[in-house]
Scaffold this motif. Structure first.
Motif, mmCIF file in Angstrom:
data_model
loop_
_atom_site.group_PDB
_atom_site.id
_atom_site.type_symbol
_atom_site.label_atom_id
_atom_site.label_comp_id
_atom_site.label_asym_id
_atom_site.label_seq_id
_atom_site.Cartn_x
_atom_site.Cartn_y
_atom_site.Cartn_z
ATOM 1 N N GLU A 316 17.838 -36.633 -5.546
ATOM 2 C CA GLU A 316 17.847 -36.004 -4.259
ATOM 3 C C GLU A 316 16.473 -34.918 -4.361
ATOM 4 O O GLU A 316 15.748 -34.849 -3.609
ATOM 5 C CB GLU A 316 18.995 -35.286 -3.997
ATOM 6 C CG GLU A 316 19.909 -36.573 -3.422
ATOM 7 C CD GLU A 316 21.391 -35.851 -2.833
ATOM 8 O OE1 GLU A 316 21.450 -34.622 -3.197
ATOM 9 O OE2 GLU A 316 22.126 -36.661 -2.019
ATOM 10 N N THR A 317 16.594 -33.970 -5.470
ATOM 11 C CA THR A 317 15.732 -32.998 -5.423
ATOM 12 C C THR A 317 15.320 -32.896 -6.941
ATOM 13 O O THR A 317 15.796 -33.654 -8.122
ATOM 14 C CB THR A 317 16.183 -31.669 -5.268
ATOM 15 O OG1 THR A 317 17.355 -31.129 -6.328
ATOM 16 C CG2 THR A 317 16.592 -31.644 -3.768
ATOM 17 N N ALA A 318 14.317 -31.749 -7.366
ATOM 18 C CA ALA A 318 13.882 -32.032 -8.928
ATOM 19 C C ALA A 318 15.270 -31.459 -9.752
ATOM 20 O O ALA A 318 15.333 -31.613 -10.994
ATOM 21 C CB ALA A 318 13.149 -30.749 -8.897
ATOM 22 N N GLU A 319 16.459 -30.769 -9.073
ATOM 23 C CA GLU A 319 17.675 -30.672 -9.951
ATOM 24 C C GLU A 319 18.971 -31.075 -9.552
ATOM 25 O O GLU A 319 19.775 -30.442 -10.084
ATOM 26 C CB GLU A 319 17.697 -29.025 -10.014
ATOM 27 C CG GLU A 319 16.339 -28.312 -10.572
ATOM 28 C CD GLU A 319 16.417 -26.769 -10.089
ATOM 29 O OE1 GLU A 319 17.489 -26.226 -9.611
ATOM 30 O OE2 GLU A 319 15.589 -25.748 -10.913
ATOM 31 N N ARG A 320 19.061 -32.041 -8.815
ATOM 32 C CA ARG A 320 19.959 -32.563 -8.251
ATOM 33 C C ARG A 320 19.716 -34.192 -7.943
ATOM 34 O O ARG A 320 18.951 -34.683 -7.401
ATOM 35 C CB ARG A 320 20.636 -31.915 -7.166
ATOM 36 C CG ARG A 320 21.763 -32.606 -6.464
ATOM 37 C CD ARG A 320 22.098 -32.060 -5.319
ATOM 38 N NE ARG A 320 22.501 -30.547 -5.359
ATOM 39 C CZ ARG A 320 21.964 -29.956 -4.565
ATOM 40 N NH1 ARG A 320 21.082 -30.300 -3.518
ATOM 41 N NH2 ARG A 320 22.259 -28.595 -4.664
ATOM 42 N N LEU A 321 20.901 -34.874 -8.493
ATOM 43 C CA LEU A 321 21.080 -36.352 -8.273
ATOM 44 C C LEU A 321 21.796 -36.702 -7.116
ATOM 45 O O LEU A 321 22.794 -35.779 -6.819
ATOM 46 C CB LEU A 321 21.713 -37.104 -9.613
ATOM 47 C CG LEU A 321 20.611 -36.855 -10.843
ATOM 48 C CD1 LEU A 321 21.367 -37.639 -11.818
ATOM 49 C CD2 LEU A 321 19.273 -37.716 -10.627
ATOM 50 N N SER A 391 13.529 -29.527 -21.918
ATOM 51 C CA SER A 391 12.385 -30.208 -21.460
ATOM 52 C C SER A 391 12.590 -30.770 -20.061
ATOM 53 O O SER A 391 13.393 -31.549 -19.660
ATOM 54 C CB SER A 391 12.199 -31.457 -22.335
ATOM 55 O OG SER A 391 11.016 -32.174 -21.745
ATOM 56 N N GLY A 392 12.178 -30.108 -19.169
ATOM 57 C CA GLY A 392 12.157 -30.371 -17.682
ATOM 58 C C GLY A 392 13.468 -29.699 -17.191
ATOM 59 O O GLY A 392 14.244 -29.124 -17.883
ATOM 60 N N PRO A 393 13.621 -29.809 -15.681
ATOM 61 C CA PRO A 393 14.891 -29.063 -15.236
ATOM 62 C C PRO A 393 16.007 -29.660 -15.599
ATOM 63 O O PRO A 393 16.144 -31.064 -15.921
ATOM 64 C CB PRO A 393 14.363 -29.277 -13.640
ATOM 65 C CG PRO A 393 13.793 -30.390 -13.626
ATOM 66 C CD PRO A 393 12.870 -30.510 -14.673
ATOM 67 N N ARG A 394 17.164 -28.901 -15.454
ATOM 68 C CA ARG A 394 18.524 -29.438 -15.676
ATOM 69 C C ARG A 394 18.856 -30.066 -14.467
ATOM 70 O O ARG A 394 18.687 -29.862 -13.209
ATOM 71 C CB ARG A 394 19.452 -28.196 -15.819
ATOM 72 C CG ARG A 394 20.823 -28.758 -16.248
ATOM 73 C CD ARG A 394 21.977 -27.317 -16.467
ATOM 74 N NE ARG A 394 21.800 -26.792 -15.218
ATOM 75 C CZ ARG A 394 22.776 -25.846 -15.073
ATOM 76 N NH1 ARG A 394 23.889 -25.395 -16.068
ATOM 77 N NH2 ARG A 394 23.034 -24.948 -13.947
ATOM 78 N N LEU A 395 19.604 -31.382 -14.576
ATOM 79 C CA LEU A 395 19.856 -32.015 -13.515
ATOM 80 C C LEU A 395 21.511 -31.838 -13.310
ATOM 81 O O LEU A 395 22.090 -32.048 -14.339
ATOM 82 C CB LEU A 395 19.776 -33.523 -13.756
ATOM 83 C CG LEU A 395 18.057 -33.888 -13.523
ATOM 84 C CD1 LEU A 395 18.004 -35.606 -13.940
ATOM 85 C CD2 LEU A 395 17.802 -33.839 -12.100
ATOM 86 N N VAL A 396 21.820 -31.885 -12.038
ATOM 87 C CA VAL A 396 23.240 -31.666 -11.687
ATOM 88 C C VAL A 396 23.725 -32.889 -11.023
ATOM 89 O O VAL A 396 22.946 -33.541 -10.139
ATOM 90 C CB VAL A 396 23.524 -30.612 -10.788
ATOM 91 C CG1 VAL A 396 24.937 -30.497 -10.071
ATOM 92 C CG2 VAL A 396 23.142 -29.170 -11.685
ATOM 93 N N HIS A 397 24.869 -33.509 -11.134
ATOM 94 C CA HIS A 397 25.343 -34.708 -10.768
ATOM 95 C C HIS A 397 26.660 -34.513 -10.531
ATOM 96 O O HIS A 397 27.625 -33.888 -11.319
ATOM 97 C CB HIS A 397 25.239 -36.027 -11.689
ATOM 98 C CG HIS A 397 25.241 -37.341 -11.099
ATOM 99 N ND1 HIS A 397 25.700 -38.387 -12.081
ATOM 100 C CD2 HIS A 397 25.364 -37.531 -9.751
ATOM 101 C CE1 HIS A 397 26.275 -39.189 -11.008
ATOM 102 N NE2 HIS A 397 25.833 -39.020 -10.143
ATOM 103 N N ALA A 398 27.378 -35.206 -9.290
ATOM 104 C CA ALA A 398 28.546 -34.993 -8.660
ATOM 105 C C ALA A 398 29.207 -36.550 -8.989
ATOM 106 O O ALA A 398 28.756 -37.374 -8.375
ATOM 107 C CB ALA A 398 28.797 -34.527 -7.453
#
Length: 401
Positions: A316-321, A391-398
């Motif tokens: 969805e964004t650089a930091e969210r799935l 390495s890269g942004p942290r991804l958040v997933h719900a």
């Protein structure tokens, strides 16, 4: 002389169970225990999976990763932890090249052991109903009158009486009393009786701090919705006396993830007519849903009968799935680092809701959901370089219902 053909008994107050087979099974998502002739994992298989997990206690005992195993027993029981000592010794003996046999007449040695262990495989003292278990073991021991007998008796109120009861048995040789302090010392005493055993090899596994009796919530642990792991529904069991909660294994994890609000782009002048749409940078991590194919189930997927369908989770964004729905066909998630030389660090929320991770064919880590873990949760995943830097942004997933 070191033993070669060994019958391992798991004493209970209903009579002793025999370890009939201990077989590597790479197709299983995690180690599991079964009663002879049954395909359904036993109620305490989840605790066995934790004991034999990558980096867990048994890996340190044998000096290498254990990998998924099928533990086949002559019968079962509903709950309790006194199986941990004999099962741990079974793994240690197999790793040292000794043959486990299923019938008394095949045995050169019989190992009678009971008790629970802590994270460092020290045997926990307690009331294990030793005298009751010994009495119910007499008929089976009589079936192998020439086999040598070794036993491990935990510290507790009946230990001295139990030792005297074993020494009073009519055997050709006096029983071998193994140290009741821990599995490493007992394994060395049984396989290397004339020399001190080496310290437990840790290899690449970092030695954990001693946690002693760890607390785990005693609520119902249900079978893996994906994994056919019928998890322990705790009930009192007289065969093991005072029971301790199962140990858990911890790892270095990122801070508690918190969903970040989507950034609002500032107002800008109109784009030129030929300008393409804005694109989201490709993340350093790929997350996929592992779903049961049509006509199958997560149980079949767990045991390798059917391969899971792998569906990429949209970014969805650089930091969210994009959120994933907790539908019945969702068996778990696969997480993989895209950049060479990087690994993944998965947040504790997903790890707590899943069985120990397994390595999939393409190198991704598979996290198969437990039934008790099928609830709304938010976790984060981070790609990490060999030097330990993000390495890269942290991804958040719900995961949501």
């Amino acid at each position: 002389m070191s033993p070669s053909a060994i019958l391992i008994l798991i004493p209970t107050t209903a009579g002793p169970l025999r370890v009939r087979a201990l077989t590597p099974r790479p197709g299983l998502p995690a180690s599991a225990a079964f009663a002879d002739g049954d395909y359904r994992p036993l109620p305490w298989s989840a605790d066995y999976a934790r004991l034999a997990a990558a980096g867990g206690p048994l890996a340190r005992l044998v000096g290498q990763e254990v990998g998924p195993h099928e533990l086949r027993l002559s019968g079962s029981f509903d709950a309790g932890r006194s199986w941990e000592v004999p099962v741990g010794l079974a793994h240690g003996l197999a790793a040292r090249g000794h043959r486990l046999v299923a019938e008394p007449e095949e045995a050169e040695w019989i190992l009678w052991a009971t008790g629970a262990v802590d994270l460092d495989l020290a045997v926990l003292p307690g009331d294990y109903a030793l005298l009751d278990k010994i009495e119910r073991s007499r008929p089976l021991l009589a079936e192998a009158p020439r086999a040598r007998l070794a036993m491990l008796l935990p510290e507790g109120p009946e230990r001295a009486q139990a030792e005297a009861a074993f020494r009073a048995l009519a055997r050709p040789e006096a029983p071998t009393m193994l140290p009741g302090t821990g599995l490493a010392a007992a394994l060395d005493a049984l396989t290397r009786p004339d020399e001190p055993g080496p310290p437990i090899a840790t290899g690449p596994v970092a030695a954990p701090r001693r946690l002693g009796r760890l607390a785990l919530p005693a609520g119902t642990l249900a079978a893996a919705g994906m994994a056919a792991m019928v998890l322990l529904a705790p009930r009192a069991m007289p065969s093991s006396g005072t029971e301790e909660p199962a140990p858990t294994f911890t790892a270095s994890v990122p801070a508690e993830p918190q969903a970040q609000p989507a950034a609002t782009a500032p107002a800008t002048a109109a784009e030129p007519p030929d300008a393409g749409p804005a694109t989201t940078p490709k993340p350093a991590i790929r997350v996929e849903e592992l779903r049961a194919p049509a006509g199958s189930s997560c149980r079949r997927v767990a045991f390798g009968a059917d391969p899971p369908e792998r569906r990429p989770v949209p970014v969805e964004t650089a930091e969210r799935l994009a959120p994933t729905r907790l539908t019945p066909d969702l068996c778990g998630l696969a997480v993989r680092a895209e950049a060479p030389g990087t690994t993944i660090d998965v947040g504790p929320e997903l790890r707590a809701a899943a069985l120990p991770p397994v390595r999939l064919a393409d190198g991704a880590q598979g996290y198969f959901l437990r039934e008790g873990g099928r609830q709304n949760l938010v976790y984060a995943v981070q790609a990490v370089t060999e030097a330990g830097a993000a390495s890269g942004p942290r991804l958040v997933h719900a995961l949501t219902r």
